[in-house]
Write a protein that holds these residues in place. Structure first.
Motif, PDB file in Angstrom:
ATOM      1  N   GLU A   1       0.827  -1.215   0.000  1.00  0.00           N
ATOM      2  CA  GLU A   1       0.000   0.000   0.000  1.00  0.00           C
ATOM      3  C   GLU A   1       0.860   1.263   0.000  1.00  0.00           C
ATOM      4  O   GLU A   1       0.568   2.221  -0.706  1.00  0.00           O
ATOM      5  N   ILE A   2       1.922   1.250   0.799  1.00  0.00           N
ATOM      6  CA  ILE A   2       2.758   2.446   0.952  1.00  0.00           C
ATOM      7  C   ILE A   2       3.531   2.735  -0.330  1.00  0.00           C
ATOM      8  O   ILE A   2       3.560   3.864  -0.808  1.00  0.00           O
ATOM      9  N   ARG A   3       4.095   1.701  -0.925  1.00  0.00           N
ATOM     10  CA  ARG A   3       4.896   1.930  -2.131  1.00  0.00           C
ATOM     11  C   ARG A   3       4.018   2.349  -3.304  1.00  0.00           C
ATOM     12  O   ARG A   3       4.457   3.088  -4.177  1.00  0.00           O
ATOM     13  N   GLU A   4       2.777   1.883  -3.284  1.00  0.00           N
ATOM     14  CA  GLU A   4       1.794   2.312  -4.280  1.00  0.00           C
ATOM     15  C   GLU A   4       1.494   3.811  -4.098  1.00  0.00           C
ATOM     16  O   GLU A   4       1.465   4.583  -5.052  1.00  0.00           O
ATOM     17  N   LYS A   5       1.326   4.215  -2.834  1.00  0.00           N
ATOM     18  CA  LYS A   5       0.978   5.595  -2.495  1.00  0.00           C
ATOM     19  C   LYS A   5       2.128   6.571  -2.754  1.00  0.00           C
ATOM     20  O   LYS A   5       1.910   7.722  -3.126  1.00  0.00           O
ATOM     21  N   GLU A   6       3.355   6.115  -2.539  1.00  0.00           N
ATOM     22  CA  GLU A   6       4.513   7.020  -2.581  1.00  0.00           C
ATOM     23  C   GLU A   6       5.305   6.921  -3.887  1.00  0.00           C
ATOM     24  O   GLU A   6       6.529   6.950  -3.876  1.00  0.00           O
ATOM     25  N   GLN A   7       4.605   6.848  -4.996  1.00  0.00           N
ATOM     26  CA  GLN A   7       5.312   6.711  -6.275  1.00  0.00           C
ATOM     27  C   GLN A   7       6.137   7.950  -6.605  1.00  0.00           C
ATOM     28  O   GLN A   7       7.177   7.857  -7.247  1.00  0.00           O
TER      29      GLN A   7
ATOM     30  N   PHE B   1       7.804   9.806  -4.574  1.00  0.00           N
ATOM     31  CA  PHE B   1       9.063   9.736  -3.815  1.00  0.00           C
ATOM     32  C   PHE B   1      10.116   8.979  -4.638  1.00  0.00           C
ATOM     33  O   PHE B   1      11.248   9.444  -4.804  1.00  0.00           O
ATOM     34  N   VAL B   2       9.704   7.846  -5.181  1.00  0.00           N
ATOM     35  CA  VAL B   2      10.627   7.024  -5.972  1.00  0.00           C
ATOM     36  C   VAL B   2      10.932   7.686  -7.318  1.00  0.00           C
ATOM     37  O   VAL B   2      12.085   7.697  -7.774  1.00  0.00           O
ATOM     38  N   ALA B   3       9.917   8.298  -7.901  1.00  0.00           N
ATOM     39  CA  ALA B   3      10.108   8.982  -9.197  1.00  0.00           C
ATOM     40  C   ALA B   3      11.140  10.101  -9.059  1.00  0.00           C
ATOM     41  O   ALA B   3      11.895  10.392 -10.001  1.00  0.00           O
ATOM     42  N   GLY B   4      11.197  10.722  -7.866  1.00  0.00           N
ATOM     43  CA  GLY B   4      12.162  11.798  -7.630  1.00  0.00           C
ATOM     44  C   GLY B   4      13.533  11.281  -7.215  1.00  0.00           C
ATOM     45  O   GLY B   4      14.391  12.053  -6.816  1.00  0.00           O
ATOM     46  N   GLY B   5      13.729   9.977  -7.276  1.00  0.00           N
ATOM     47  CA  GLY B   5      15.040   9.395  -6.964  1.00  0.00           C
ATOM     48  C   GLY B   5      15.132   8.786  -5.571  1.00  0.00           C
ATOM     49  O   GLY B   5      16.180   8.283  -5.182  1.00  0.00           O
ATOM     50  N   GLY B   6      14.060   8.862  -4.804  1.00  0.00           N
ATOM     51  CA  GLY B   6      14.072   8.299  -3.446  1.00  0.00           C
ATOM     52  C   GLY B   6      14.111   6.779  -3.474  1.00  0.00           C
ATOM     53  O   GLY B   6      13.652   6.143  -4.426  1.00  0.00           O
ATOM     54  N   ARG B   7      14.686   6.193  -2.445  1.00  0.00           N
ATOM     55  CA  ARG B   7      14.792   4.727  -2.348  1.00  0.00           C
ATOM     56  C   ARG B   7      14.311   4.257  -0.974  1.00  0.00           C
ATOM     57  O   ARG B   7      14.491   4.955   0.017  1.00  0.00           O
TER      58      ARG B   7
ATOM     59  N   ILE C   1      14.527   1.621   2.174  1.00  0.00           N
ATOM     60  CA  ILE C   1      15.353   0.618   2.849  1.00  0.00           C
ATOM     61  C   ILE C   1      14.385  -0.302   3.588  1.00  0.00           C
ATOM     62  O   ILE C   1      13.582   0.156   4.405  1.00  0.00           O
ATOM     63  N   VAL C   2      14.431  -1.589   3.272  1.00  0.00           N
ATOM     64  CA  VAL C   2      13.595  -2.563   3.982  1.00  0.00           C
ATOM     65  C   VAL C   2      14.518  -3.546   4.722  1.00  0.00           C
ATOM     66  O   VAL C   2      15.679  -3.699   4.352  1.00  0.00           O
ATOM     67  N   TYR C   3      13.995  -4.181   5.768  1.00  0.00           N
ATOM     68  CA  TYR C   3      14.831  -5.131   6.525  1.00  0.00           C
ATOM     69  C   TYR C   3      14.127  -6.461   6.776  1.00  0.00           C
ATOM     70  O   TYR C   3      14.658  -7.322   7.459  1.00  0.00           O
ATOM     71  N   VAL C   4      12.907  -6.613   6.230  1.00  0.00           N
ATOM     72  CA  VAL C   4      12.191  -7.886   6.323  1.00  0.00           C
ATOM     73  C   VAL C   4      11.783  -8.298   4.907  1.00  0.00           C
ATOM     74  O   VAL C   4      11.193  -7.473   4.209  1.00  0.00           O
ATOM     75  N   PRO C   5      12.040  -9.491   4.431  1.00  0.00           N
ATOM     76  CA  PRO C   5      12.751 -10.572   5.114  1.00  0.00           C
ATOM     77  C   PRO C   5      14.269 -10.391   5.126  1.00  0.00           C
ATOM     78  O   PRO C   5      14.952 -11.095   5.857  1.00  0.00           O
ATOM     79  N   GLU C   6      14.803  -9.443   4.311  1.00  0.00           N
ATOM     80  CA  GLU C   6      16.251  -9.195   4.381  1.00  0.00           C
ATOM     81  C   GLU C   6      16.513  -7.724   4.184  1.00  0.00           C
ATOM     82  O   GLU C   6      15.687  -7.001   3.635  1.00  0.00           O
ATOM     83  N   VAL C   7      17.690  -7.287   4.615  1.00  0.00           N
ATOM     84  CA  VAL C   7      18.049  -5.873   4.511  1.00  0.00           C
ATOM     85  C   VAL C   7      18.434  -5.572   3.067  1.00  0.00           C
ATOM     86  O   VAL C   7      19.331  -6.197   2.507  1.00  0.00           O
ATOM     87  N   LYS C   8      17.702  -4.635   2.447  1.00  0.00           N
ATOM     88  CA  LYS C   8      18.057  -4.245   1.085  1.00  0.00           C
ATOM     89  C   LYS C   8      17.446  -2.909   0.723  1.00  0.00           C
ATOM     90  O   LYS C   8      16.536  -2.422   1.396  1.00  0.00           O
ATOM     91  N   VAL C   9      17.968  -2.308  -0.365  1.00  0.00           N
ATOM     92  CA  VAL C   9      17.443  -1.055  -0.891  1.00  0.00           C
ATOM     93  C   VAL C   9      16.579  -1.383  -2.094  1.00  0.00           C
ATOM     94  O   VAL C   9      16.990  -2.174  -2.960  1.00  0.00           O
ATOM     95  N   VAL C  10      15.362  -0.848  -2.116  1.00  0.00           N
ATOM     96  CA  VAL C  10      14.473  -1.102  -3.253  1.00  0.00           C
ATOM     97  C   VAL C  10      13.875   0.224  -3.729  1.00  0.00           C
ATOM     98  O   VAL C  10      13.812   1.199  -2.971  1.00  0.00           O
ATOM     99  N   SER C  11      13.455   0.241  -4.983  1.00  0.00           N
ATOM    100  CA  SER C  11      12.870   1.485  -5.507  1.00  0.00           C
ATOM    101  C   SER C  11      11.363   1.317  -5.626  1.00  0.00           C
ATOM    102  O   SER C  11      10.836   0.251  -5.439  1.00  0.00           O
TER     103      SER C  11
END
Ligand SMILES: [Zn+2]
Length: 415
Positions: free
Chosen positions: A389-395, A397-403, A405-415
């Motif tokens: 829901e959040i990533r759908e809502k915050e498009q 943020f990502v379009a402007g270059g934002g990334r 950081i998630v830590y479940v199930p593993e630590v990684k950077v996603v767009s």
């Protein structure tokens, strides 16, 4: 810090067996204890240490702060503010109405921890006799204002007898994200058995141990969650009280939950889902101590990776903001050692948290507008269970270059 008091011990809340913590998350504040800067001096801490009881399979906290510490000055949490949860409870209620209640004359439904009536309103709308039990007076008041019959009390053997005397036996007793909060599980189980009709059911759902172990989602562990259930531990905990596990159904809520249906012993056949789930839990090793030793190692590895990433971003001068001042985030920030140096502030839409500091880590909580006004380089997604829901809502943020950081199930950077 994380290793302090490794030998802390007590007795299992369910079977009374000797219990030893298999790890410690260290000195931990109350997960929901968002505070003002002048309250820092008197902030309360306890040691957050989980244990696994081998004889009965129950995952539990060794120490839980007293309720007056946990709920002191606590803001009222209203379930109905989330549209997603509204739909979830509408479906939950429909499954009961079309299932166990179908064809019954004047059925009676009781919900434990009924909050603002998010589930019972669906029974009310269908004209089903109902009663909510909600200890929080303010929240119960909101439910009553919507016409939902609600009493403010704690459920146990005594209240069960009282309700039965006044309303008769219940066809269904329900609970959502409530059972894992109640330390006196035997008392509640006895109360449920007493209040339930011989052909009634008790249906409850809570975060699921199998998901937590598989995803290393250790942030499910905090003061209010005294238990994290599995089908195995639920079956074992309720059997001595005359209740049999007759169905299980996985749920997506809270990052992975399970819905358990229990019924008076031998009153109805168990579905094949129960044996399948018990077999999966054996395969996953949920009954073995080694699994929890590995879980501890996974938590430590997750913490190391997250801090390596946050420290590296800090050296590069990147702006990192937290997204969602959740209860769960308190375990992550304090266990990992995340400070305002790593995370500038946490954005949250709950007015009462805004302008306060996060428990223990003291990261400022600011209104959502501040996240939007100047997007950070990275957003640390504390509300990971609402990721879609959040990533759908915050498009934007990502379009402007934002990334993210998630830590479940593993630590990684996603767009
Ligand atoms: Zn036990």
């Amino acid at each position: 810090m994380s290793e302090l008091n490794q030998n802390r011990a007590s007795a299992c809340r369910v079977c009374g067996a000797h219990l030893t913590a298999f790890m410690s998350f260290g000195r931990m504040p109350i997960a929901n204890g968002f505070l003002k800067s002048e309250e820092i001096q008197s902030e309360y801490f306890f040691e957050l240490a989980p244990a696994f009881c081998e004889p009965c399979g129950m995952f539990q906290l060794v120490e839980q702060p007293s309720p007056d510490k946990m709920f002191h000055g606590r803001y009222a949490f209203y379930s109905s503010t989330s549209r997603y949860m509204q739909v979830h409870f509408e479906r939950f209620a429909q499954s009961v109405i079309n299932g166990v209640l179908a064809g019954r004359a004047d059925p009676f439904v009781v919900e434990l921890g009924s909050n603002d009536g998010i589930m019972l309103r669906n029974f009310h709308a269908c004209g089903v006799r109902h009663l909510g039990v909600e200890p929080s007076v303010n929240v119960a008041e909101v439910a009553r204002g919507c016409g939902i019959n609600t009493i403010s009390a704690f459920f146990g053997r005594k209240l069960a007898s009282h309700i039965e005397a006044e309303h008769g036996h219940a066809d269904a007793i329900l609970a959502a994200n409530v059972m894992c909060h109640i330390p006196d599980l035997p008392g509640v189980a006895d109360g449920v058995r007493r209040l339930l009709r011989p052909d009634g059911v008790f249906v409850f759902e809570d975060p699921y141990l199998g998901d937590m172990i598989a995803k290393t989602s250790y942030d499910q562990i905090y003061d209010e969650h005294v238990f994290i259930f599995s089908a195995t531990s639920v079956k074992n905990a309720f059997a001595p009280h005359g209740l049999e596990l007759v169905d299980v159904a996985p749920q997506k809520t809270h990052g992975g939950s399970m819905r358990y249906t229990l019924a008076p012993m031998d009153s109805r056949p168990a579905t094949s889902a129960v044996d399948e789930c018990l077999a999966r839990e054996r395969e996953q090793g949920l009954g073995r101590s080694e699994t929890y030793v590995r879980f501890k190692q996974s938590c430590e590895a997750s913490r190391a990776r997250l801090m390596e990433m946050l420290n590296s971003l800090r050296r590069e001068g990147r702006r990192v903001v937290g997204y969602g001042a959740t209860s769960k985030s308190t375990t992550v920030t304090n266990y990992c050692g995340i400070t305002p140096e790593h995370v500038e502030f946490i954005s949250d839409t709950t007015p009462i948290k805004q302008g306060k500091l996060s428990p223990g880590a003291h990261i400022p909580v600011r209104p959502y507008d501040e996240f939007v006004r100047a997007f950070p380089d990275y957003a640390l997604l504390f509300a990971w269970n609402h990721s879609d829901e959040i990533r759908e809502k915050e498009q934007s943020f990502v379009a402007g270059g934002g990334r993210w950081i998630v830590y479940v199930p593993e630590v990684k950077v996603v767009s």
